[in-house]
Design an enzyme around this catalytic site. Structure first.
Site, short mmCIF file in Angstrom:
data_model
loop_
_atom_site.label_atom_id
_atom_site.label_comp_id
_atom_site.label_asym_id
_atom_site.label_seq_id
_atom_site.Cartn_x
_atom_site.Cartn_y
_atom_site.Cartn_z
N ILE A 389 0.86 -1.21 0.00
CA ILE A 389 0.00 0.00 0.00
C ILE A 389 0.88 1.24 0.00
CG2 ILE A 389 -1.66 1.34 1.37
CD1 ILE A 389 -3.03 -1.25 2.12
N GLY A 390 1.97 1.17 0.75
CA GLY A 390 2.93 2.28 0.75
C GLY A 390 3.51 2.49 -0.64
N TRP A 392 2.25 1.70 -3.43
CA TRP A 392 1.25 2.21 -4.37
C TRP A 392 1.28 3.75 -4.42
CZ3 TRP A 392 -3.55 4.76 -2.96
CH2 TRP A 392 -4.36 5.05 -4.05
N HIS A 393 1.61 4.38 -3.27
CA HIS A 393 1.67 5.84 -3.25
C HIS A 393 2.92 6.36 -3.96
CE1 HIS A 393 -1.20 5.10 0.06
NE2 HIS A 393 -1.74 6.22 -0.36
N GLY A 394 3.94 5.54 -4.05
CA GLY A 394 5.18 5.95 -4.72
C GLY A 394 6.29 5.01 -4.30
#
Lengths: 473, 377
Positions: A389-390, A392-394
């Site tokens: 998930i982290g 996915w943000h970058g």
């Protein structure tokens, strides 16, 4: 998204809702959404890329449908209107280059017409190939997921973004020294990728309902939730899409309420908080620990009001079109523990990861010949899920650390809860209330400290902020 | 939704109508309550006041400040707007970017140094010095600030003036002036003067919510910047002086339309200075001719002191100032050559270096104490 774009979207939603009442409902929604894919795309420094990226979005959607469509839904007769609308919109937008004024639905003047025609033919060929391949082997579904993930990596790994932009600059005979990792802003791709993978995975597992191209495309690029979610599920979306719709007083009231609340959250509260929220610049300027905490609190609330404001707007727009989009936030900062926080923060994202990563991996680890101990399984799955998930943000160390921070927190809470829930369950209600309040305060601060990794540009600045928060800098 | 359900009781048109009526009422009564809104300030209450007036110049979100024209809002954000303690001898300094501290860190600006000097008046009152300077030079702009500042009970006004602040082109050409022509007319009327003030362009009164929406937005942002000002102490991005080269002296001697050899008696805005001294009433005013950079050698130094000032016009200005001060009974201090050339930054002919600011503070401190002890006006 700017206020102007949101206001235009509201008008478009009312018009689309009025037009999309009969059997043509999926086609009308598809047309509006396809236009929005171009209209929402910001201008990019690489020549014509802000036209090609939306075009690739539409091509991906068509090809993905072709790969996943049930055999009974693949007939040309059932799908030619949707294909014609998609191709027609690309062509019509391309022809706006001949208008005597600046482009108004595309970020910049579209490329030459023969290039657009060539692109449409390529997309048609790709879709045809996907239809043909889907009949031969299910392996192509996995390949499609691989392709989407590869595109995702190109967009999220700064080095890959830079070199891709460099390549495009060269291809366009533009000055390559101006290439930057920030050049590849493909609006909405993150959410489109989630929806595409969802449908492909459901096709693999045989759960995907039969859908036409118009229904599939309307789902993937549904314009109210194109830029910031929520990530709907196709079977739920189809329920609303296939239901006869006429805008009722209740729809209008609910939509108006959500839109007003969303606009207020985003453009009044979040934008005001943004002026005082922690960022990479003021983190180095702030003088005392107390002020650093205030800036961090401001960031925590700014990101909540910003994101949940956009969600409210998306839900409100959806309601004008007769869709009850899923909620994304449910007072997450008031939850008494981290597990509940994640059940109420960006809910559709966590549900997606739970369905397509956490649960399958947990099942896999539990079904081996020599199953791992439960705490180890929980640790591994939670840490990897949150790290993803982290990412996915970058793809940066800070986002990974943010994910690990939460993964570790979730694991610790899980173990703590296992040990204490029996004891806490017998406490009197008053004590339960006190415990819940204390838990909410603790959880909020854990989440707020995690935002340091999220808000800061690099590890050293994050470390500096932590030192400052606790009076060591 | 079918008939008889609870939701059918909601009538969107009625909601829209009621909302619309409420909005129209609020918008049209805005002139009544809008002014009171901007008189609310979080400065000196929720957050500490600013040490100098807000001046943007650059990205407001990076310097936590913004240029504005509402003097009331500007002054209420200043630390001078706090109540005056009994044991305080209050000194305010008016002037341009030199006083404001354009080219030096805030803690090296002249008012800050004078305040930090810890001076004590003869009657035991602590001398507190407040920076009310504001870029760019214009004595009319200073007059407006003085008018607003008088409510904060100064005991002494230090007014830094230079030739550039007194030329006709600077008389009414400043955002603070054009934004406050009504206030300037009120000063003119109160002092029974004729300063030749132009009529405000929007004399018809533009005070509706729609007219004021940009100003309201700026006001809200400025209040929020107060938090960041308190958190960081930053209100200015310092210019990168290392990259600045002092310009060569031009070979012409025309200045603001004036030609040598002499300057008419009424060419400069001494009448505005006179208005300021009258406005101050019983409060002593010390007029200071700012130090200027004097280029020691090089081409055209025979006709110019620096890139800004030809010698003839600056000499005329000083002579007129001294004569006018003598005639009017003003307390005047000519510090034009008080600082050596090395103590000026290269970005302007009026901005001292931190060392120059310290030297200037040392020079001025005795004069302040002299006046504070009743030694002159």
């Amino acid at each position: 998204m700017t206020l102007t774009i949101i206001l235009v979207s509201m008008a478009a939603a009312l018009l689309a809702g009025w037009l999309a009442r009969g059997r043509s409902r999926p086609l009308v929604l598809l047309a509006f959404s396809a236009l929005a894919v171009y209209a929402f795309q910001p201008a990019l420094p690489v020549r014509h890329l802000d036209f090609w990226l939306p075009t690739v979005t539409l091509a991906l959607v068509a090809a993905s449908w072709a790969l996943t469509a049930a055999p009974e839904q693949r007939s040309w007769r059932a799908n030619w209107p949707a294909a014609a609308i998609l191709a027609g919109i690309v062509l019509l937008l391309g022809l706006t280059r001949f208008l005597p004024f600046d482009a108004f639905l595309t970020a910049s003047r579209p490329p030459q017409t023969f290039q657009i025609v060539l692109a449409i033919l390529l997309a048609a060929a790709l879709t045809g190939a996907a239809l043909w391949l889907s009949r031969r082997s299910a392996k192509w579904l996995a390949a499609a997921i691989g392709l989407i993930l590869a595109l995702f990596l190109v967009l999220k790994v700064p080095e890959l973004s830079y070199w891709t932009s460099f390549f495009f600059h060269k291809l366009n005979q533009q000055y390559s020294g101006a290439a930057s990792a920030a050049d590849l802003r493909w609006l909405g791709f993150s959410y489109i990728a989630f929806r595409l993978i969802h449908t492909i995975r459901d096709r693999q597992s045989g759960r995907l309902p039969a859908v036409t191209l118009a229904e599939y495309a309307a789902y993937v690029i549904f314009f109210p939730s194109l830029t910031a979610g929520p990530i709907d599920r196709i079977e739920r979306f189809l329920g609303d899409l296939r239901r006869p719709f006429a805008l009722s007083a209740e729809d209008l009231t609910e939509a108006g309420k959500r839109l007003l609340v969303g606009l207020f959250k985003k453009f009044v509260i979040a934008d005001a908080l943004a002026l005082v929220a922690l960022n990479g610049t003021n983190a180095l300027q702030v003088r005392t620990a107390g002020w650093t905490w205030i800036l961090l609190y401001a960031y925590a609330f700014q990101i909540f009001f910003d994101f949940s404001g956009y969600t409210d707007i998306a839900i409100g727009l959806g309601r004008l079109l007769g869709f009850k989009l899923p909620e994304n936030f449910n007072a997450p900062y008031r939850k008494p523990n981290l597990t509940q926080f994640w059940n109420n923060w960006h809910m559709t994202l966590t549900q997606w990861f739970r369905a397509y990563f956490f649960n399958p991996v947990t099942r896999l680890l539990r079904s081996t010949k020599k199953p791992l101990p439960i705490p180890v399984v929980i640790f591994v799955t939670q840490i990897i899920t949150m790290a993803l998930i982290g990412l996915w943000h970058g793809v940066t160390a800070n986002f990974v650390l943010w994910g690990l921070w939460h993964g570790l927190g979730l694991f610790v809470h899980n173990r703590w809860s296992e040990r204490t829930k029996a004891r806490f369950a017998v406490l009197p209600p008053r004590w339960q209330t006190v415990l819940n309040a204390g838990g909410a305060l603790l959880t909020f601060h854990f989440v707020a400290l995690g935002w340091v990794f999220f808000a800061m540009p690099d590890l050293s600045t994050s470390w500096h902020v932590f030192l400052k928060l606790f009076g060591f800098a | 939704m079918g008939k008889g359900t609870s939701a059918s009781a909601v009538h969107p048109l009625r909601v829209l109508l009621k909302g619309g009526v409420l909005f129209v009422v609020l918008a049209f009564t805005f002139p009544v309550w809008g002014g009171a809104l901007t008189r609310l300030s979080t400065y000196n209450w929720i957050v500490g006041g600013r040490l100098r007036l807000p001046y943007g110049g650059g990205n407001p979100d990076a310097v936590y400040s913004s240029s504005m024209t509402d003097l009331g809002v500007m002054l209420r954000s200043h630390v001078a707007a706090r109540g005056k303690p009994a044991g305080e001898y209050r000194v305010i300094i008016l002037g341009d970017s030199t006083v404001w501290g354009f080219s030096v860190p805030l803690e090296n600006s002249l008012p800050f140094l004078l305040d930090a000097a810890g001076l004590t008046a003869c009657d035991g009152r602590a001398v507190r010095v407040y920076n009310l300077g504001y870029p760019n030079a214009s004595v009319t702009k200073d007059l407006l600030i003085l008018d607003e500042a008088m409510q904060y009970q100064p005991d002494l006004v230090l007014w830094f003036v230079t030739l550039a602040a007194m030329t006709p082109d600077r008389r009414f050409d400043h955002p603070i002036i054009t934004g406050n022509l009504g206030e300037l007319l009120a000063i003119q009327s109160a002092l029974a003067l004729d300063l030749g003030i132009p009529e405000p362009a929007d004399a018809g009164g533009k005070d509706t919510f729609f007219d004021r929406r940009v100003a309201l937005n700026e006001f809200v942002r400025f209040e929020l910047y107060g938090l960041m000002w308190n958190a960081t102490g930053i209100d200015r991005e310092l210019p990168d002086l290392a990259a600045v080269q002092r310009p060569a002296l031009p070979g012409y001697v025309i200045y603001a339309g004036f030609l040598p050899p002499s300057l008419a008696d009424d060419a400069l805005s001494f009448d505005v200075i006179g208005a300021g001294v009258r406005l101050a009433g019983g409060t002593p005013v010390l007029l200071v001719n700012e130090p200027i950079y004097v280029q020691p050698d090089g081409p055209n130094t025979d006709i110019r002191y620096n890139a800004s000032y030809p010698r003839w016009v600056y000499d005329e200005y000083r002579a007129q100032f001294a004569a006018r001060a003598e005639r009017e009974g003003w307390t005047y201090l000519d510090l034009w050559d008080a600082l050596p050339p090395a103590e000026f930054t290269p970005d302007a002919d009026l901005h001292p270096t931190p060392e120059g600011e310290a030297l200037l503070a040392e020079i001025l401190a005795p004069y302040i104490l002299q006046i504070a002890c009743g030694g002159g006006r």
